[in-house]
Each structure stands twice: as C-alpha cells, then as structure tokens.
Design an enzyme around this catalytic site. Structure first.
Site, PDB file in Angstrom:
ATOM      1  N   ARG A  48       0.844  -1.186   0.000  1.00 31.12           N
ATOM      2  CA  ARG A  48       0.000   0.000   0.000  1.00 31.12           C
ATOM      3  C   ARG A  48       0.884   1.242   0.000  1.00 31.12           C
ATOM      4  NH1 ARG A  48      -3.841  -0.043   4.710  1.00 31.12           N
ATOM      5  NH2 ARG A  48      -1.936  -0.464   5.866  1.00 31.12           N
ATOM      6  N   LYS A 113       5.464 -10.377   9.762  1.00 35.44           N
ATOM      7  CA  LYS A 113       4.540 -10.476   8.631  1.00 35.44           C
ATOM      8  C   LYS A 113       4.829 -11.723   7.797  1.00 35.44           C
ATOM      9  CE  LYS A 113       3.665  -6.341   6.823  1.00 35.44           C
ATOM     10  NZ  LYS A 113       3.432  -5.217   5.870  1.00 35.44           N
ATOM     11  N   ARG A 243       0.444  -0.188  14.718  1.00 35.75           N
ATOM     12  CA  ARG A 243       1.600  -0.712  15.449  1.00 35.75           C
ATOM     13  C   ARG A 243       1.153  -1.121  16.841  1.00 35.75           C
ATOM     14  NH1 ARG A 243       3.419  -1.297  11.462  1.00 35.75           N
ATOM     15  NH2 ARG A 243       5.015  -0.221  10.294  1.00 35.75           N
TER      16      ARG A 243
HETATM   17  P1  ATP Z   1       2.417  -1.864   7.781  1.00 35.92           P
HETATM   18  O1  ATP Z   1       3.318  -3.046   7.822  1.00 35.92           O
HETATM   19  O2  ATP Z   1       3.025  -0.593   8.247  1.00 35.92           O
HETATM   20  O3  ATP Z   1       1.059  -2.109   8.336  1.00 35.92           O
HETATM   21  P2  ATP Z   1       1.266  -2.146   5.291  1.00 35.92           P
HETATM   22  O4  ATP Z   1       0.362  -3.166   5.831  1.00 35.92           O
HETATM   23  O5  ATP Z   1       0.664  -0.986   4.598  1.00 35.92           O
HETATM   24  O6  ATP Z   1       2.229  -1.540   6.316  1.00 35.92           O
HETATM   25  P3  ATP Z   1       2.151  -3.284   2.945  1.00 35.92           P
HETATM   26  O7  ATP Z   1       2.040  -2.057   2.139  1.00 35.92           O
HETATM   27  O8  ATP Z   1       1.128  -4.323   2.827  1.00 35.92           O
HETATM   28  O9  ATP Z   1       2.341  -2.880   4.416  1.00 35.92           O
HETATM   29  O10 ATP Z   1       3.572  -3.958   2.658  1.00 35.92           O
HETATM   30  C1  ATP Z   1       4.737  -3.198   2.500  1.00 35.92           C
HETATM   31  C2  ATP Z   1       5.622  -3.321   3.721  1.00 35.92           C
HETATM   32  O11 ATP Z   1       5.822  -4.700   4.068  1.00 35.92           O
HETATM   33  C3  ATP Z   1       7.031  -2.812   3.427  1.00 35.92           C
HETATM   34  O12 ATP Z   1       7.142  -1.479   3.811  1.00 35.92           O
HETATM   35  C4  ATP Z   1       7.966  -3.715   4.236  1.00 35.92           C
HETATM   36  O13 ATP Z   1       8.155  -3.183   5.516  1.00 35.92           O
HETATM   37  C5  ATP Z   1       7.189  -4.986   4.415  1.00 35.92           C
HETATM   38  N1  ATP Z   1       7.619  -6.094   3.527  1.00 35.92           N
HETATM   39  C6  ATP Z   1       8.011  -6.046   2.232  1.00 35.92           C
HETATM   40  N2  ATP Z   1       8.239  -7.270   1.742  1.00 35.92           N
HETATM   41  C7  ATP Z   1       7.986  -8.139   2.754  1.00 35.92           C
HETATM   42  C8  ATP Z   1       8.041  -9.545   2.881  1.00 35.92           C
HETATM   43  N3  ATP Z   1       8.378 -10.333   1.883  1.00 35.92           N
HETATM   44  N4  ATP Z   1       7.713 -10.081   4.080  1.00 35.92           N
HETATM   45  C9  ATP Z   1       7.348  -9.305   5.127  1.00 35.92           C
HETATM   46  N5  ATP Z   1       7.273  -7.972   5.073  1.00 35.92           N
HETATM   47  C10 ATP Z   1       7.590  -7.386   3.903  1.00 35.92           C
END
Ligand code: ATP
Length: 245
Positions: A48, A113, A243
């Site tokens: 996102r 994640k 967070r």
């Molecule tokens: P947040 O983690 O702050 O809630 P978000 O849900 O918006 O953000 P996404 O936009 O879904 O996050 O994913 C992008 C973020 O996920 C990146 O900024 C990085 O920190 C993390 N990320 C990127 N690739 C991976 C991966 N393969 N596994 C886990 N985390 C990842």
C-alpha cells in the site's frame, strides 16, 4: 474445490513488474473472474501507499486474482479483511497453526509479517477487484534484516510445494469470496475477529488521523473499533498503519 464450484484460469510468468499491474490490464481487456496470474519473480512488487513488497523466487508465492462480484459492495474496504481470512483458512487446511490477522491487510506469525494483501479495484468497475497476495514460504533472502518477516515454514512441520499451497489458497478464496459476495463481510466478521492477532490489545494508528487505543474488534463494514481515551473511534481501512504499543 470443496462445495464451491469455481473455474480458475491460471497463468504463470517468469518475471513481471507487479502481478497486480499486469492483471489490472487484463481485467480492463475483459478477462473473466477467476483469472490468476502467478509471478515467479516480481521486479516492482507493490504494497500500500507505494511501499514495496519484496519476494524471492524460491522463497515466495506471489500471485494476483481477478474476482468479479455479482453486486457492488457497500463496504469495499472489508474485502481485504475477507481475503485475509480466506488465506488463513487455506493455510489452516494445510495444517498450519498460529497464524494471526493484522488489520487491515496482513497475516502474521507472532509480530512478524507472513503475507501481505493489496486489493485494487478495476478502474470504472466497482464490482471487479484485483487481489494481490504475497506469501513468504520462507523468510525471503535479501529482505532487509530490520523488516519483521516470517515464513510459512515456521507454521508447518513440512513445507508443501508452491502448487499445493496455491491450490489450498485458491480453494479457500473461492469459498470465502462467494460468501463475501452474497452476504458481505458480516457473515465473516466473527471468524475474522477470532483470529485477530491484536484483539483487546493497545495499538497506535498512523498514516491517517493519528489515534491510540485498545482494539475492540471490527465492524460489518471492516472498520476497526478502537477504545481511546477520547471515546470510541472507528478507523476506516484506508491508508493507515497499525503498530502494537
Ligand atoms: P504496515 O506493515 O506498516 O502495516 P502495510 O500493511 O501498509 O504496512 P504493505 O504495504 O502491505 O504494508 O507492505 C509493504 C511493507 O511490508 C514494506 O514497507 C515492508 O516493511 C514490508 N515487507 C516487504 N516485503 C515483505 C516480505 N516479503 N515479508 C514481510 N514484510 C515485507
């Protein structure tokens, strides 16, 4: 596919920039519901707010799915949550345990994640969504050490092949998206909450209007209900981050 009849049309490419971008193009050209694009390697995977999603061919399962719903949803933001629940259902069917949901669009093991979801609507077609899924089979090689990432190998005694994982996820997605399409998120809300990693816990919301409070759960529209010192706040699943505090 269990009790749900669904025809998938699966295409795999060795490399693309973003499977969501390519599938949005196919959606605009009239591709049918159930079209799946699996990307071995993504050179510009998106999360996102323009954030990047990192995958490594041997360690990741990255695909996008086009789904055309019978009606326009009155709570499209809840679709990300329904997809998250579908993924947990699919992984649990493979025997995985200990996977939690983080509002609005992530799967976690502990606080790390495991998978991310990016839902994008086809331009001018509010009933058609392209659903991008990035799942770590193992923690991807090359991912910066400061990113808290988990792999499916942590939740299973033995990791199945990518094809087996994909089949389990597509079966669960067909069943769950059918329920979402006919009855909305209300029919999935309790099950989502039962897997909510931060239910009852304090969180900080940033990215939109800042807020801090205890997670009370989610509404039928997918909004996060927070108990804050200023009273009950509903956080819509827009571009905000959560967070633990
Ligand atoms: P947040 O983690 O702050 O809630 P978000 O849900 O918006 O953000 P996404 O936009 O879904 O996050 O994913 C992008 C973020 O996920 C990146 O900024 C990085 O920190 C993390 N990320 C990127 N690739 C991976 C991966 N393969 N596994 C886990 N985390 C990842």
């Amino acid at each position: 596919l269990g009790t749900t009849a669904c025809r998938y049309d699966i295409d795999a490419v060795a490399e693309c920039d973003s499977s969501n971008s390519r599938l949005l193009e196919r959606a605009a050209a009239g591709a049918p519901s159930g079209t799946v694009l699996v990307a071995e390697r993504q050179t510009a995977g998106r999360g996102r707010r323009g954030r990047s999603w990192i995958s490594a061919p041997a360690d990741s399962l990255t695909f996008s799915l086009l789904w055309r719903f019978p009606h326009q949803s009155d709570a499209p933001a809840a679709l990300s949550l329904a997809v998250g629940l579908a993924l947990v259902r699919g992984l649990e069917a493979l025997g995985a345990r200990g996977i939690g949901l983080k509002w609005p669009n992530d799967l976690l093991i502990g606080d790390s994640k495991l998978a991310g979801i990016l839902v994008e609507l086809q331009a001018g077609e509010l009933r058609s969504a392209v659903i991008g899924i990035g799942l770590n089979l193992r923690r991807p090689n090359g991912l910066s050490e400061d990113v808290a990432a988990a792999g499916l190998d942590q939740a299973l005694a033995a990791l199945p092949t990518r094809e087996v994982v994909l089949a389990a996820l597509l079966a669960a997605l067909a069943q769950t998206l059918d329920a979402y399409g006919s009855s909305g998120f209300a029919s999935l809300r309790n099950e989502w909450q039962a897997r909510h990693a931060w239910q009852g816990l304090p969180v900080r919301v940033s990215g939109g209007e800042a807020a801090e409070g205890l997670c009370l759960g989610v509404g039928d529209d997918g909004a996060l209900n927070l108990d804050t010192p200023q009273g009950l706040r509903r956080i819509l699943a827009g571009d905000v981050s959560l967070r633990a505090v």
